[in-house]
Design a protein around this motif. Structure first.
Motif, PDB file in Angstrom:
ATOM      1  N   ALA A 177       0.828  -1.209   0.000  1.00 55.77           N
ATOM      2  CA  ALA A 177       0.000   0.000   0.000  1.00 55.77           C
ATOM      3  C   ALA A 177       0.862   1.259   0.000  1.00 55.77           C
ATOM      4  O   ALA A 177       1.894   1.305   0.668  1.00 55.77           O
ATOM      5  CB  ALA A 177      -0.915   0.003   1.222  1.00 55.77           C
ATOM      6  N   PRO A 178       0.440   2.286  -0.704  1.00 53.09           N
ATOM      7  CA  PRO A 178       1.195   3.546  -0.695  1.00 53.09           C
ATOM      8  C   PRO A 178       1.383   4.120   0.712  1.00 53.09           C
ATOM      9  O   PRO A 178       2.430   4.689   1.002  1.00 53.09           O
ATOM     10  CB  PRO A 178       0.335   4.492  -1.555  1.00 53.09           C
ATOM     11  N   ARG A 179       0.386   3.956   1.588  1.00 53.65           N
ATOM     12  CA  ARG A 179       0.469   4.487   2.956  1.00 53.65           C
ATOM     13  C   ARG A 179       1.204   3.534   3.900  1.00 53.65           C
ATOM     14  O   ARG A 179       1.369   3.839   5.080  1.00 53.65           O
ATOM     15  CB  ARG A 179      -0.933   4.755   3.500  1.00 53.65           C
ATOM     16  N   GLN A 180       1.596   2.362   3.415  1.00 52.57           N
ATOM     17  CA  GLN A 180       2.333   1.370   4.212  1.00 52.57           C
ATOM     18  C   GLN A 180       1.527   0.874   5.419  1.00 52.57           C
ATOM     19  O   GLN A 180       2.077   0.555   6.466  1.00 52.57           O
ATOM     20  CB  GLN A 180       3.686   1.921   4.661  1.00 52.57           C
TER      21      GLN A 180
ATOM     22  N   ASP B 165       7.481   2.754   7.440  1.00 49.01           N
ATOM     23  CA  ASP B 165       7.355   3.981   6.661  1.00 49.01           C
ATOM     24  C   ASP B 165       5.948   4.581   6.677  1.00 49.01           C
ATOM     25  O   ASP B 165       5.690   5.560   5.979  1.00 49.01           O
ATOM     26  CB  ASP B 165       7.800   3.759   5.209  1.00 49.01           C
ATOM     27  N   THR B 166       5.041   4.021   7.482  1.00 49.31           N
ATOM     28  CA  THR B 166       3.717   4.635   7.581  1.00 49.31           C
ATOM     29  C   THR B 166       3.793   5.848   8.501  1.00 49.31           C
ATOM     30  O   THR B 166       4.623   5.900   9.408  1.00 49.31           O
ATOM     31  CB  THR B 166       2.651   3.638   8.087  1.00 49.31           C
ATOM     32  N   TYR B 167       2.933   6.827   8.236  1.00 46.99           N
ATOM     33  CA  TYR B 167       2.867   8.033   9.067  1.00 46.99           C
ATOM     34  C   TYR B 167       1.483   8.104   9.683  1.00 46.99           C
ATOM     35  O   TYR B 167       0.482   8.217   8.978  1.00 46.99           O
ATOM     36  CB  TYR B 167       3.143   9.277   8.216  1.00 46.99           C
ATOM     37  N   MET B 168       1.440   7.990  10.990  1.00 53.40           N
ATOM     38  CA  MET B 168       0.182   8.089  11.726  1.00 53.40           C
ATOM     39  C   MET B 168       0.205   9.415  12.466  1.00 53.40           C
ATOM     40  O   MET B 168       0.748   9.525  13.570  1.00 53.40           O
ATOM     41  CB  MET B 168       0.020   6.882  12.646  1.00 53.40           C
TER      42      MET B 168
END
Length: 156
Positions: free
Chosen positions: A20-23, A47-50
């Motif tokens: 997924a692009p959002r990881q 690499d996801t940003y929450m």
């Protein structure tokens, strides 16, 4: 009908997150977005940003359990300073409940992390005022740098 989640499902969730692009990927257990209790598995990659946020509605607590891997929960004050940091993993703290109106964000610390989030529904997208104004929005300039800062930020 029984809903059974097994180790193969965890692997599938993680594969979807990696692709997924959002990881990250979500697997809802609740049937509809207006269900009274939201229950979902969330697979994340480092690499996801929450983005830090809060749930300003009085009934919107959030229970998060880490079943595989590691997430760190950061609690912030109104100025964006880290006031608490908690490791969530099978080896440390398995679960944490965040009360309403608390600024918080998660940093994925290990590839293949899978957690279970439970919160009172129905699902309503987070309003703009409930995203931390001192943090960049997902996809904005500085978001990657802020994500990396979150991975190592310490309590002041």
């Amino acid at each position: 009908m029984l809903k059974i989640i097994n180790n193969k499902d965890f692997s599938d969730f993680s594969d979807k997150a990696k692709a997924a692009p959002r990881q990250r990927s979500h697997h809802n257990l609740h049937e509809t977005l207006d269900a009274g209790v939201q229950r979902l598995f969330i697979a994340t990659e480092p690499d996801t940003y929450m983005r830090p946020h809060r749930h300003s509605e009085a009934h919107k607590w959030e229970l998060f359990l880490v079943l595989k891997g590691q997430l760190d929960l950061l609690i912030f004050n109104e100025q964006g300073e880290v006031t608490e940091r908690h490791s969530l993993s099978p080896e440390t703290n398995r679960a944490i409940e965040v009360p309403p109106n608390v600024w918080h964000g998660y940093a994925c610390m290990q590839a293949g992390t899978v957690g279970l989030e439970i919160k009172e529904g129905a699902y309503v997208p987070t309003p703009a005022e409930d995203f931390a104004p001192w943090s960049p929005a997902e996809g904005e300039d500085g978001a990657d740098e802020y994500r990396e800062w979150m991975r190592s930020a310490q309590v002041k």
